[in-house]
Design an enzyme around this catalytic site. Structure first.
Site, PDB file in Angstrom:
ATOM      1  N   GLU A   1      -6.406  -1.113  -6.908  1.00  0.00           N
ATOM      2  CA  GLU A   1      -5.765  -0.247  -7.819  1.00  0.00           C
ATOM      3  C   GLU A   1      -4.561  -1.239  -8.540  1.00  0.00           C
ATOM      4  O   GLU A   1      -3.927  -2.025  -7.837  1.00  0.00           O
ATOM      5  CB  GLU A   1      -4.852   0.787  -6.815  1.00  0.00           C
TER       6      GLU A   1
ATOM      7  N   ASN B   1      -5.110   5.720  -0.707  1.00  0.00           N
ATOM      8  CA  ASN B   1      -4.516   6.202   0.509  1.00  0.00           C
ATOM      9  C   ASN B   1      -3.864   7.714   0.463  1.00  0.00           C
ATOM     10  O   ASN B   1      -3.741   8.310   1.510  1.00  0.00           O
ATOM     11  CB  ASN B   1      -3.348   5.162   0.878  1.00  0.00           C
TER      12      ASN B   1
ATOM     13  N   HIS C   1      -3.189  -3.501  -5.596  1.00  0.00           N
ATOM     14  CA  HIS C   1      -3.635  -3.101  -4.264  1.00  0.00           C
ATOM     15  C   HIS C   1      -4.992  -3.469  -3.919  1.00  0.00           C
ATOM     16  O   HIS C   1      -6.128  -2.696  -4.285  1.00  0.00           O
ATOM     17  CB  HIS C   1      -3.344  -1.750  -4.150  1.00  0.00           C
TER      18      HIS C   1
ATOM     19  N   SER D   1       0.751  -1.167   0.181  1.00  0.00           N
ATOM     20  CA  SER D   1      -0.054   0.101  -0.098  1.00  0.00           C
ATOM     21  C   SER D   1       0.686   1.389  -0.077  1.00  0.00           C
ATOM     22  O   SER D   1       0.280   2.395  -0.260  1.00  0.00           O
ATOM     23  CB  SER D   1      -0.806  -0.029   1.272  1.00  0.00           C
TER      24      SER D   1
HETATM   25  N1  CAA Z   1     -19.856 -13.289   3.161  1.00  0.00           N
HETATM   26  C1  CAA Z   1     -20.455 -12.881   2.129  1.00  0.00           C
HETATM   27  N2  CAA Z   1     -21.070 -11.557   2.470  1.00  0.00           N
HETATM   28  C2  CAA Z   1     -20.979 -11.117   3.654  1.00  0.00           C
HETATM   29  C3  CAA Z   1     -19.929 -11.494   4.667  1.00  0.00           C
HETATM   30  C4  CAA Z   1     -19.449 -12.907   4.388  1.00  0.00           C
HETATM   31  N3  CAA Z   1     -18.814 -13.616   5.441  1.00  0.00           N
HETATM   32  N4  CAA Z   1     -20.083 -10.639   5.416  1.00  0.00           N
HETATM   33  C5  CAA Z   1     -20.701  -9.674   5.287  1.00  0.00           C
HETATM   34  N5  CAA Z   1     -21.339  -9.734   3.973  1.00  0.00           N
HETATM   35  C6  CAA Z   1     -22.048  -8.901   2.991  1.00  0.00           C
HETATM   36  C7  CAA Z   1     -23.168  -8.543   4.154  1.00  0.00           C
HETATM   37  O1  CAA Z   1     -24.326  -9.513   3.827  1.00  0.00           O
HETATM   38  C8  CAA Z   1     -23.643  -7.170   3.618  1.00  0.00           C
HETATM   39  O2  CAA Z   1     -24.242  -7.295   2.054  1.00  0.00           O
HETATM   40  P1  CAA Z   1     -25.474  -6.329   1.637  1.00  0.00           P
HETATM   41  O3  CAA Z   1     -24.884  -4.974   1.448  1.00  0.00           O
HETATM   42  O4  CAA Z   1     -25.789  -7.029   0.531  1.00  0.00           O
HETATM   43  O5  CAA Z   1     -26.625  -6.457   2.639  1.00  0.00           O
HETATM   44  C9  CAA Z   1     -22.187  -6.750   3.281  1.00  0.00           C
HETATM   45  O6  CAA Z   1     -21.350  -7.540   3.153  1.00  0.00           O
HETATM   46  C10 CAA Z   1     -21.712  -5.859   4.467  1.00  0.00           C
HETATM   47  O7  CAA Z   1     -21.647  -6.578   5.334  1.00  0.00           O
HETATM   48  P2  CAA Z   1     -22.359  -6.368   6.868  1.00  0.00           P
HETATM   49  O8  CAA Z   1     -23.692  -5.653   6.802  1.00  0.00           O
HETATM   50  O9  CAA Z   1     -22.218  -7.486   7.871  1.00  0.00           O
HETATM   51  O10 CAA Z   1     -21.413  -5.159   7.567  1.00  0.00           O
HETATM   52  P3  CAA Z   1     -21.493  -3.602   7.329  1.00  0.00           P
HETATM   53  O11 CAA Z   1     -22.538  -3.274   6.446  1.00  0.00           O
HETATM   54  O12 CAA Z   1     -20.891  -2.875   8.685  1.00  0.00           O
HETATM   55  O13 CAA Z   1     -20.189  -3.275   6.399  1.00  0.00           O
HETATM   56  C11 CAA Z   1     -18.040  -3.016   5.768  1.00  0.00           C
HETATM   57  C12 CAA Z   1     -18.810  -3.719   6.764  1.00  0.00           C
HETATM   58  C13 CAA Z   1     -18.021  -3.690   4.422  1.00  0.00           C
HETATM   59  C14 CAA Z   1     -16.412  -3.350   6.416  1.00  0.00           C
HETATM   60  C15 CAA Z   1     -18.169  -1.406   5.869  1.00  0.00           C
HETATM   61  O14 CAA Z   1     -18.071  -1.178   7.112  1.00  0.00           O
HETATM   62  C16 CAA Z   1     -17.069  -0.795   4.927  1.00  0.00           C
HETATM   63  O15 CAA Z   1     -17.120  -0.821   3.942  1.00  0.00           O
HETATM   64  N6  CAA Z   1     -16.254   0.144   5.814  1.00  0.00           N
HETATM   65  C17 CAA Z   1     -15.158   0.700   5.269  1.00  0.00           C
HETATM   66  C18 CAA Z   1     -14.172  -0.291   4.877  1.00  0.00           C
HETATM   67  C19 CAA Z   1     -12.721   0.553   4.274  1.00  0.00           C
HETATM   68  O16 CAA Z   1     -12.728   1.523   4.068  1.00  0.00           O
HETATM   69  N7  CAA Z   1     -11.772  -0.436   3.512  1.00  0.00           N
HETATM   70  C20 CAA Z   1     -10.752   0.456   3.186  1.00  0.00           C
HETATM   71  C21 CAA Z   1      -9.656   0.267   4.060  1.00  0.00           C
HETATM   72  S1  CAA Z   1      -8.283   1.049   3.432  1.00  0.00           S
HETATM   73  C22 CAA Z   1      -7.159  -0.225   3.078  1.00  0.00           C
HETATM   74  O17 CAA Z   1      -7.735  -1.601   3.005  1.00  0.00           O
HETATM   75  C23 CAA Z   1      -6.253  -0.088   2.169  1.00  0.00           C
HETATM   76  C24 CAA Z   1      -4.816   0.118   2.734  1.00  0.00           C
HETATM   77  O18 CAA Z   1      -3.843   0.175   2.191  1.00  0.00           O
HETATM   78  C25 CAA Z   1      -4.825   0.594   4.233  1.00  0.00           C
END
Ligand code: CAA
Length: 285
Positions: A153, A191, A141, A120
């Site tokens: 990415e 990022n 990424h 990243s």
């Molecule tokens: N299998 C299949 N589907 C699943 C699942 C599983 N085990 N767990 C959850 N899901 C599905 C859910 O059913 C739900 O689907 P629908 O939208 O169709 O209902 C969806 O995934 C979302 O799940 P949840 O409802 O359980 O959880 P949520 O709504 O609280 O979302 C999250 C969780 C997706 C993590 C959300 O909070 C989110 O997008 N957060 C931000 C995450 C983010 O910004 N990530 C990037 C970080 S930066 C990075 O990674 C890069 C780096 O270099 C640091």
């Protein structure tokens, strides 16, 4: 363009296991490599748990779960990745560790295989320079949680060839993700924008301007973000964000990339976020 049949993933931690899972879900024969059997078992267990949770939520068919797990094999030897057409490296964010992996992969895979890093923040050009075929090295990424986040990415290093880039683009399509393309600069697109925003949230908290809950609710409810910035910091890991911020600050020398003192002290105290049970919020064991 021919679809990928065999893909390797080096590292089966949080990101590597997610990458392995999405490859297997796309019907690709996937080989994941970890340093030893207990670490490999833990990573494969994480994939199994995600799929079982998916079945429990009605998002994954039980029969599909078995099929997906059947597409994944584990190994502790990098040499076993020799038949892979693409290898994604997702080991610890350390240039030495990544260079070690790429210098071995460079020798064992076929000359036309594509080598990608999930870094990243590190330079893809520097990683590519370890190899004798830097033109087939690029960045892929992924975002956490990999099975749910739709973006990848694609980062072109200075020597990346059009052929390798086109193959990588078709791989991203094959696994059902959307690609954005970026030059090799610290933080890439996401990022570069996300990290200063997260650091600013820490600065707000540090200055006493608002409570952690109000900062998070402000961005969640006011902007429709799925998580507030402090919750997201706990999710990503305070150490990870601190590390990325330092690399970006080193490169750009701009104050908005400098990690605030509170973030540094929380990392020094071992408050890494969810993974350590404590960050801006407290989490059960
Ligand atoms: N299998 C299949 N589907 C699943 C699942 C599983 N085990 N767990 C959850 N899901 C599905 C859910 O059913 C739900 O689907 P629908 O939208 O169709 O209902 C969806 O995934 C979302 O799940 P949840 O409802 O359980 O959880 P949520 O709504 O609280 O979302 C999250 C969780 C997706 C993590 C959300 O909070 C989110 O997008 N957060 C931000 C995450 C983010 O910004 N990530 C990037 C970080 S930066 C990075 O990674 C890069 C780096 O270099 C640091």
């Amino acid at each position: 363009m021919a679809a990928f049949k065999r893909v390797g993933v080096v590292g089966c931690g949080l990101m590597g296991s997610g990458i392995g899972q999405v490859c297997a879900q796309a019907g690709i024969e996937t080989l994941v490599r970890e340093v030893d059997q207990p670490t490999l078992d833990k990573g494969l267990g994480r994939i199994r748990k995600f799929l079982e949770d998916g079945v429990a939520k009605g998002k994954v068919q039980a029969s599909d779960k078995d099929k997906i797990l059947g597409n994944i094999k584990g190994t502790t030897k990098l040499e076993d990745l020799a038949p892979c057409e693409l290898v994604v490296e997702a080991v610890v964010e350390n240039i030495g560790a990544k260079r070690d992996v790429f210098s071995v992969l460079d020798k064992v895979v076929k000359p036309d295989a594509v080598l990608a890093s999930n870094t990243s923040s590190l330079s893809i050009t520097e990683i590519a320079a370890t190899t004798t075929h830097p033109e087939r090295v690029l960045g892929l990424h992924f975002f956490n949680p990999v099975p749910l986040m739709k973006l990848v990415e694609i980062i072109r290093a200075l020597p990346t060839s059009d052929a390798a880039f086109d193959r990588a683009k078709s791989f991203v399509e094959q696994i059902g993700k959307t690609a954005v393309v970026c030059k090799d600069t610290p933080g890439f697109v996401v990022n570069r924008l996300l990290v200063p925003y997260l650091l600013d949230a820490v600065r707000l908290l540090e200055s006493g301007l608002a409570s952690r809950e109000d900062i998070d609710n402000g961005m969640k409810l006011g902007c429709g973000y799925p998580m507030g910035p402090l919750t997201l910091l706990d999710f990503v890991g305070l150490d990870t964000t601190y590390y990325i911020a330092n690399i970006m600050f080193e490169e750009f020398r701009q104050p908005h990339f400098a990690p605030p003192p509170l973030l540094k002290r929380m990392v020094l105290a071992g408050y890494m976020g969810r993974k350590s049970g404590r960050g801006f919020y407290e989490y059960g064991k």
